[in-house]
Design a protein around this motif. Structure first.
Motif, PDB file in Angstrom:
ATOM      1  N   ARG A 143      57.179  29.724  64.471  1.00 36.78           N
ATOM      2  CA  ARG A 143      57.439  28.999  62.989  1.00 36.78           C
ATOM      3  C   ARG A 143      58.299  27.560  63.322  1.00 36.78           C
ATOM      4  O   ARG A 143      59.396  28.383  64.708  1.00 36.78           O
ATOM      5  N   ILE A 144      57.803  26.619  62.984  1.00 38.29           N
ATOM      6  CA  ILE A 144      58.255  25.720  63.734  1.00 38.29           C
ATOM      7  C   ILE A 144      58.744  25.159  62.254  1.00 38.29           C
ATOM      8  O   ILE A 144      58.497  24.648  61.202  1.00 38.29           O
ATOM      9  N   THR A 145      60.863  24.806  62.809  1.00 39.99           N
ATOM     10  CA  THR A 145      61.367  25.032  61.538  1.00 39.99           C
ATOM     11  C   THR A 145      62.595  23.622  61.377  1.00 39.99           C
ATOM     12  O   THR A 145      63.186  23.725  62.956  1.00 39.99           O
ATOM     13  N   TYR A 146      63.033  23.246  60.834  1.00 40.05           N
ATOM     14  CA  TYR A 146      64.357  22.965  61.248  1.00 40.05           C
ATOM     15  C   TYR A 146      65.598  23.769  60.535  1.00 40.05           C
ATOM     16  O   TYR A 146      65.858  23.794  58.936  1.00 40.05           O
ATOM     17  N   LEU A 147      67.079  23.827  61.254  1.00 37.68           N
ATOM     18  CA  LEU A 147      67.695  24.367  61.051  1.00 37.68           C
ATOM     19  C   LEU A 147      68.963  23.196  61.551  1.00 37.68           C
ATOM     20  O   LEU A 147      69.486  22.714  62.025  1.00 37.68           O
ATOM     21  N   PRO A 148      70.484  23.239  60.244  1.00 38.03           N
ATOM     22  CA  PRO A 148      70.984  22.510  60.393  1.00 38.03           C
ATOM     23  C   PRO A 148      71.870  23.458  61.598  1.00 38.03           C
ATOM     24  O   PRO A 148      72.173  24.422  62.082  1.00 38.03           O
TER      25      PRO A 148
END
Length: 383
Positions: free
Chosen positions: A186-191
């Protein structure tokens, strides 16, 4: 094993936000959140129950269930790959489901039955069913399973051949590069406040690549500000899954995702939509055909990857280095196959060239013994 709350939706103490949370997440993912404009927790539960029963990766543990207590629950276990077996023909599957339904009639919700037939019909039409929780459940539940139209008993998958090389670029500058071993990523953005303090999660069954914060080396300006604005819309990200047929992608984020690849047949833009079936981004069968042709005839080697563009449109003719977020995916196993094919083709080309220079138009290969540093003999070819 894990338990799922299984309280009857008609009970007075039923709490929709808590007792039906996972059912609601699954219904939302399938695009079936409302029924005639109204929430229907009973239908939500039925949909998830059908999905779990159809999946070879989950099995209900009936003797662990507690359905007669104030907070009832069912128990399921994750089935190891070695135990996942026969996909039953449709007729046998219906008979098994019927027998199971009779056994459970006393402990199942009466409001489940009305939706079963329609839900099973919808699920049976899927070529590729993606089961993935939403929100808090996203990291807990994930499975891609192939709904085969034939009656093959199983699909043999060599996980040693499945891996991803992932490179992330912001405004043309590489900001992250990583290799993932396995069939899913999974390629995702996390703060930054939510990124785990250790990379242990990357070693798990479902690796995750967090998009990094923009580095200070990027030039200031409106494009950089646009990048900061775009990243939060990439939360939940994109899931990639490798199967025997190819690599599929599924979009969960709010931000738009476009892609280009070597096996697209239409010149139009290719956009990943949410709430749809996964998209085939890389076709392994086409790659194999291209590789066989390359081995025999040379020419341009087949490509071994594809490109994702987050938040902006991307066509085959555009320069990816001008985009805010580009993710380049290459497949190491396929790259190795191409390199092997190139080596073989180059060797054959050299031999053919030598043969053409020989007066007889042929080459004789003699093997001679050459001592190695360890006093062992090895074979060495000379012309």
């Amino acid at each position: 094993m894990f338990r799922i709350p299984w309280k009857h939706a008609g009970k007075q103490d039923f709490r929709k936000d808590e007792d039906a949370a996972i059912f609601k997440a699954w219904a939302e993912f399938k695009g079936k959140l409302t029924d005639g404009g109204q929430d229907n927790p009973a239908a939500w539960k039925t949909r998830l129950r059908c999905a779990l029963n159809k999946s070879p990766e989950f099995k209900e543990v009936m003797d662990r269930a507690q359905l007669d207590i104030s907070e009832p629950y069912k128990v399921y276990r994750l089935v190891p790959i070695s135990e996942q077996g026969v996909v039953m023909p449709e007729k046998k599957s219906r008979e098994k489901a019927s027998r199971r339904s009779k056994r459970r009639r006393s402990d199942s919700d009466s409001d489940d039955a009305s939706d079963d037939k329609q839900i099973k019909r919808e699920e049976a039409t899927s070529q590729l069913v993606s089961f993935s929780g939403c929100g808090a459940y996203a990291e807990s539940f994930h499975v891609f399973l192939l709904a085969r139209e034939d009656n093959d008993s199983s699909v043999s998958i060599s996980t040693a051949q499945d891996s991803f090389n992932v490179a992330v670029y912001y405004l043309g500058q590489e900001v992250l590069k990583r290799q993932i071993q396995g069939t899913d990523v999974r390629i995702t953005y996390l703060p930054s406040s939510l990124i785990p303090p250790t990379p242990a999660v990357l070693k798990g069954r479902f690796p995750r690549i967090p998009l990094p914060e923009p580095p200070s080396t990027l030039p200031a300006g409106p494009e950089l500000q646009a990048l900061f604005t775009l990243l939060p819309f990439m939360e939940k990200g994109v899931v990639l899954t490798s199967t025997p047929q190819g690599v599929y992608g599924k979009r969960f984020c709010q931000g738009r995702v476009f892609w280009t690849g070597p096996h697209t047949t239409m010149p139009d833009l290719h956009k990943m939509e949410r709430n749809t079936e996964p998209v085939l981004l890389f076709n392994k069968e086409i790659f194999k055909q291209q590789l066989d042709h390359f081995r025999s005839n040379g020419g341009e080697p087949p490509q071994c990857g594809f490109t994702l563009c987050f938040g902006e449109e991307l066509s085959n003719s555009e320069d990816p280095s001008k985009k805010l977020i580009i993710v380049q995916i290459t497949l190491p196993w396929e790259e190795q196959q191409v390199q092997n094919a190139q080596s073989i083709f180059e060797s054959i080309t050299i031999l053919q060239s030598l043969a053409s220079q020989s007066p007889l138009g042929e080459i004789t290969l003699n093997l001679v013994t050459v001592p190695s540093p360890t006093n062992e003999s090895i074979g060495c070819g000379t012309f």
